[in-house]
Design a protein around this motif. Structure first.
Motif, PDB file in Angstrom:
ATOM      1  N   LEU A   1       0.825  -1.209   0.000  1.00  0.00           N
ATOM      2  CA  LEU A   1       0.000   0.000   0.000  1.00  0.00           C
ATOM      3  C   LEU A   1       0.858   1.258   0.000  1.00  0.00           C
ATOM      4  O   LEU A   1       0.481   2.280  -0.584  1.00  0.00           O
ATOM      5  N   ILE A   2       2.015   1.186   0.637  1.00  0.00           N
ATOM      6  CA  ILE A   2       2.894   2.344   0.763  1.00  0.00           C
ATOM      7  C   ILE A   2       4.093   2.254  -0.173  1.00  0.00           C
ATOM      8  O   ILE A   2       4.481   3.243  -0.819  1.00  0.00           O
ATOM      9  N   ILE A   3       4.681   1.053  -0.284  1.00  0.00           N
ATOM     10  CA  ILE A   3       5.941   0.917  -1.021  1.00  0.00           C
ATOM     11  C   ILE A   3       5.749   1.017  -2.527  1.00  0.00           C
ATOM     12  O   ILE A   3       6.566   1.635  -3.226  1.00  0.00           O
ATOM     13  N   ILE A   4       4.677   0.433  -3.055  1.00  0.00           N
ATOM     14  CA  ILE A   4       4.483   0.437  -4.512  1.00  0.00           C
ATOM     15  C   ILE A   4       4.453   1.856  -5.085  1.00  0.00           C
ATOM     16  O   ILE A   4       5.154   2.146  -6.063  1.00  0.00           O
ATOM     17  N   PRO A   5       3.647   2.778  -4.518  1.00  0.00           N
ATOM     18  CA  PRO A   5       3.677   4.147  -5.090  1.00  0.00           C
ATOM     19  C   PRO A   5       5.038   4.814  -4.966  1.00  0.00           C
ATOM     20  O   PRO A   5       5.436   5.585  -5.844  1.00  0.00           O
ATOM     21  N   LEU A   6       5.774   4.507  -3.886  1.00  0.00           N
ATOM     22  CA  LEU A   6       7.114   5.083  -3.743  1.00  0.00           C
ATOM     23  C   LEU A   6       8.066   4.507  -4.790  1.00  0.00           C
ATOM     24  O   LEU A   6       8.918   5.228  -5.334  1.00  0.00           O
ATOM     25  N   LEU A   7       7.921   3.210  -5.088  1.00  0.00           N
ATOM     26  CA  LEU A   7       8.743   2.596  -6.141  1.00  0.00           C
ATOM     27  C   LEU A   7       8.397   3.159  -7.515  1.00  0.00           C
ATOM     28  O   LEU A   7       9.267   3.326  -8.373  1.00  0.00           O
ATOM     29  N   ILE A   8       7.123   3.439  -7.731  1.00  0.00           N
ATOM     30  CA  ILE A   8       6.703   4.049  -9.001  1.00  0.00           C
ATOM     31  C   ILE A   8       7.341   5.424  -9.157  1.00  0.00           C
ATOM     32  O   ILE A   8       7.793   5.804 -10.239  1.00  0.00           O
ATOM     33  N   TYR A   9       7.395   6.162  -8.048  1.00  0.00           N
ATOM     34  CA  TYR A   9       7.940   7.517  -8.103  1.00  0.00           C
ATOM     35  C   TYR A   9       9.463   7.524  -8.225  1.00  0.00           C
ATOM     36  O   TYR A   9      10.034   8.440  -8.830  1.00  0.00           O
ATOM     37  N   MET A  10      10.134   6.505  -7.704  1.00  0.00           N
ATOM     38  CA  MET A  10      11.583   6.520  -7.579  1.00  0.00           C
ATOM     39  C   MET A  10      12.326   6.849  -8.881  1.00  0.00           C
ATOM     40  O   MET A  10      13.185   7.755  -8.888  1.00  0.00           O
ATOM     41  N   PRO A  11      12.072   6.159 -10.003  1.00  0.00           N
ATOM     42  CA  PRO A  11      12.843   6.497 -11.218  1.00  0.00           C
ATOM     43  C   PRO A  11      12.642   7.926 -11.689  1.00  0.00           C
ATOM     44  O   PRO A  11      13.575   8.562 -12.184  1.00  0.00           O
ATOM     45  N   PHE A  12      11.440   8.446 -11.514  1.00  0.00           N
ATOM     46  CA  PHE A  12      11.186   9.836 -11.926  1.00  0.00           C
ATOM     47  C   PHE A  12      11.896  10.812 -10.997  1.00  0.00           C
ATOM     48  O   PHE A  12      12.362  11.869 -11.437  1.00  0.00           O
ATOM     49  N   GLY A  13      11.972  10.453  -9.692  1.00  0.00           N
ATOM     50  CA  GLY A  13      12.711  11.284  -8.770  1.00  0.00           C
ATOM     51  C   GLY A  13      14.189  11.304  -9.092  1.00  0.00           C
ATOM     52  O   GLY A  13      14.842  12.355  -9.014  1.00  0.00           O
TER      53      GLY A  13
ATOM     54  N   MET B   1      15.469  10.900 -12.026  1.00  0.00           N
ATOM     55  CA  MET B   1      15.645  11.665 -13.271  1.00  0.00           C
ATOM     56  C   MET B   1      15.302  13.139 -13.091  1.00  0.00           C
ATOM     57  O   MET B   1      15.306  13.912 -14.050  1.00  0.00           O
ATOM     58  N   ASP B   2      14.955  13.537 -11.856  1.00  0.00           N
ATOM     59  CA  ASP B   2      14.633  14.923 -11.521  1.00  0.00           C
ATOM     60  C   ASP B   2      13.419  15.443 -12.292  1.00  0.00           C
ATOM     61  O   ASP B   2      13.377  16.585 -12.738  1.00  0.00           O
ATOM     62  N   VAL B   3      12.415  14.571 -12.474  1.00  0.00           N
ATOM     63  CA  VAL B   3      11.134  14.996 -13.051  1.00  0.00           C
ATOM     64  C   VAL B   3      10.029  14.561 -12.071  1.00  0.00           C
ATOM     65  O   VAL B   3       9.230  13.668 -12.373  1.00  0.00           O
ATOM     66  N   PRO B   4       9.985  15.161 -10.887  1.00  0.00           N
ATOM     67  CA  PRO B   4       9.082  14.678  -9.829  1.00  0.00           C
ATOM     68  C   PRO B   4       7.608  14.749 -10.207  1.00  0.00           C
ATOM     69  O   PRO B   4       6.832  13.858  -9.838  1.00  0.00           O
ATOM     70  N   TYR B   5       7.226  15.788 -10.950  1.00  0.00           N
ATOM     71  CA  TYR B   5       5.800  15.936 -11.251  1.00  0.00           C
ATOM     72  C   TYR B   5       5.317  14.893 -12.257  1.00  0.00           C
ATOM     73  O   TYR B   5       4.129  14.556 -12.280  1.00  0.00           O
ATOM     74  N   VAL B   6       6.230  14.380 -13.086  1.00  0.00           N
ATOM     75  CA  VAL B   6       5.860  13.273 -13.970  1.00  0.00           C
ATOM     76  C   VAL B   6       5.595  12.024 -13.134  1.00  0.00           C
ATOM     77  O   VAL B   6       4.660  11.263 -13.396  1.00  0.00           O
ATOM     78  N   GLY B   7       6.419  11.816 -12.100  1.00  0.00           N
ATOM     79  CA  GLY B   7       6.182  10.702 -11.189  1.00  0.00           C
ATOM     80  C   GLY B   7       4.854  10.828 -10.464  1.00  0.00           C
ATOM     81  O   GLY B   7       4.103   9.852 -10.334  1.00  0.00           O
ATOM     82  N   LEU B   8       4.546  12.045  -9.997  1.00  0.00           N
ATOM     83  CA  LEU B   8       3.263  12.264  -9.332  1.00  0.00           C
ATOM     84  C   LEU B   8       2.104  12.042 -10.295  1.00  0.00           C
ATOM     85  O   LEU B   8       1.081  11.447  -9.929  1.00  0.00           O
ATOM     86  N   ALA B   9       2.273  12.508 -11.558  1.00  0.00           N
ATOM     87  CA  ALA B   9       1.222  12.314 -12.550  1.00  0.00           C
ATOM     88  C   ALA B   9       1.013  10.827 -12.845  1.00  0.00           C
ATOM     89  O   ALA B   9      -0.123  10.379 -13.065  1.00  0.00           O
ATOM     90  N   THR B  10       2.092  10.050 -12.827  1.00  0.00           N
ATOM     91  CA  THR B  10       1.975   8.609 -13.063  1.00  0.00           C
ATOM     92  C   THR B  10       1.199   7.930 -11.933  1.00  0.00           C
ATOM     93  O   THR B  10       0.305   7.106 -12.183  1.00  0.00           O
ATOM     94  N   ILE B  11       1.534   8.286 -10.693  1.00  0.00           N
ATOM     95  CA  ILE B  11       0.816   7.705  -9.548  1.00  0.00           C
ATOM     96  C   ILE B  11      -0.660   8.096  -9.589  1.00  0.00           C
ATOM     97  O   ILE B  11      -1.547   7.253  -9.427  1.00  0.00           O
TER      98      ILE B  11
END
Length: 491
Positions: free
Chosen positions: A430-442, A444-454
């Motif tokens: 519940l917690i780790i999966i969204p953080l793992l989804i965000y990790m590669p975007f973080g 690559m320094d494109v945090p908002y793309v990671g947030l948009a993906t989640i």
């Protein structure tokens, strides 16, 4: 005929047991409407002064116009979450000499008077009077307001159309959501400036009022699509109600509107209210709402991963803490539940809507944290979407393995009954999966793309919630006898 239909609708509402039993609720809702209406009126009469203070060197009307496209995109989102479908009991009229076109027109016109359509006028009209009329004249200002009203109605009819298509053709709604998301992403990457486009469009409208024909045409097109869809689905053979399963008892008036699902939710609420364990579980989860006081400060505000974790916990903790014991809350009467004429789909759907409501409520409670930074508001919105679009179905998946019986009369403090390794395993994804989804975007320094993906994954879950609930019900069906056996054996 329109007056006759309105009269019938009014009598049906006033004479219904829902209206009579929910009179106190209706009074409270009326007071809330007056309260928020007053806020919007105050904002409307003062927004030009506010814009002058924030943007001292710019025209308030131009700044206001620049934010209109953003407003209408947000309006689409909130309509998707909150807007109810206008309905009319059509069957009693089909054998009468009443044109089907009139019935469909009545249903559509009825939706125009939705609170979501009226509320914007409370700040648009005062702003027009205080800022637009002095600058451009009453005639041009009226045309400008007409365009805003037309776009509001366009949003109304577009959302009604795609929400009706959601059950039969979910890909249509998915495509619509992809288009809206693509526009927002283009704006984020500066490939398309919504602010510039909005200023140009509404500014041109003030210079050339005949352009009001464009939003009026959009309304007509959206209305026509709705009209054709409803007309094609009002034949008697398509209105036949499937054999419904029954659930006994319903005393909470407003839940009666939702049929059998509402009755199941009411029974769940009674279970929570009358027993210590579920009640204390929810009360203790409410303390997580104060996480922001701890984490919304330096150095956590510089990053995103920790804020995503906090957003997921604050908006979803009530769902996590209560959902980890599903269906253990019904363990004492699970065998009786299996003998009732209640489908597993109905059982899970009732819990889904209850989880959605409590998660949305937690999100609304956390909105004041947005005053500390717009980043918090964006992340909490993403967390809300992911919780109600993805995490809720993860909870349903793991619920098939929850075979521990619960004693509801005992509180949750220092009570380890039903708590085991499986509960902690369930909490991890519940917690780790969204953080793992965000990790590669973080990285690559494109945090908002990671947030948009989640957030996009959560939105997909919302769009396909019917299909996901059906899958969850089939998964639960495979394990229901193991659950029943476990509840009988465990103490």
């Amino acid at each position: 005929m329109l007056l006759t239909l309105l009269t019938h609708q009014w009598k049906a509402d006033v004479r219904s047991s829902v209206f009579q039993k929910g009179l106190a609720l209706n009074i409270i809702m009326g007071l809330l409407i007056l309260y928020f209406g007053g806020i919007f009126l105050f904002l409307g009469f003062n927004i030009d002064d506010i814009l002058l203070k924030v943007f001292p060197s710019q025209d308030p009307v131009a700044v206001f116009n620049g934010g209109m496209l953003y407003y209408f995109l947000m309006d689409l989102f909130f309509r998707f979450m909150l807007q109810e479908m206008p309905v009319l009991a059509v069957q009693p009229y089909l054998h009468l000499p009443v044109g089907k076109n009139r019935l469909v027109h009545f249903v559509l016109v009825k939706s125009v008077f939705s609170f979501l359509n009226v509320l914007p006028l409370l700040f648009m009209v005062p702003f027009m009077v205080s800022a637009v009329v002095p600058a451009y004249g009453a005639g041009v200002a009226s045309v400008w307001l007409l365009a805003l009203v037309a776009l509001t109605l366009f949003n109304n009819f577009v959302l009604l159309y795609f929400k009706r298509q959601l059950a039969a053709k979910p890909l249509y709604t998915l495509a619509f959501g992809v288009v809206v998301s693509a526009v927002m992403l283009l704006d984020y990457f500066d490939l398309l400036s919504l602010n510039v486009a909005s200023r140009a469009a509404f500014g041109q409208l003030l210079l050339q009022p005949w352009l009001v024909a464009v939003p009026l045409l959009l309304v007509a097109v959206a209305y026509t699509f709705n009209f054709r869809f409803l007309k094609e689905h009002t034949y008697p053979e398509e209105l036949q109600v499937r054999k419904a399963t029954k659930v006994s008892g319903s005393n909470i008036a407003f839940l009666s509107r939702f049929g059998e699902i509402g009755k199941l939710i009411e029974l769940e609420l009674k279970l929570i209210w009358r027993n210590k364990r579920p009640k204390s579980t929810l009360v203790m989860s409410a303390f997580i709402l104060f996480y922001g006081v701890i984490f919304y400060k330096e150095p956590y505000m510089d990053g995103y991963a920790m804020l995503i974790f906090v957003g997921l916990m604050m908006t979803g903790m009530a769902m996590f803490s209560y959902g980890q014991f599903v269906p253990g809350w019904q363990s004492t009467h699970f065998d009786a539940l299996l003998t009732q004429r209640i489908s597993i789909y109905q059982f899970l759907k009732a819990k889904y809507w209850m989880f959605l409501a409590v998660t949305l409520f937690a999100y609304l409670i956390t909105l004041p944290y947005g005053l500390l930074g717009y980043k918090i508001l964006i992340i909490n919105t993403v967390a809300l979407l992911y919780n109600i679009g993805v995490n809720v179905f993860i909870i349903f998946y793991f619920s098939a393995y929850n075979t521990s019986r619960l004693d509801l009369s005992r509180g949750s403090a220092f009570n380890w009954q039903g708590v085991g390794a499986s509960k902690f395993v369930m909490m991890l994804p519940l917690i780790i999966i969204p953080l793992l989804i965000y990790m590669p975007f973080g990285l690559m320094d494109v945090p908002y793309v990671g947030l948009a993906t989640i957030g996009g994954l959560g939105l997909l879950g919302l769009i396909f919630q019917k299909q996901l609930l059906q899958w969850s019900a089939r998964w639960f069906m495979k394990h229901k006898y193991k659950l029943a056996t476990g509840f009988r054996q465990s103490e």
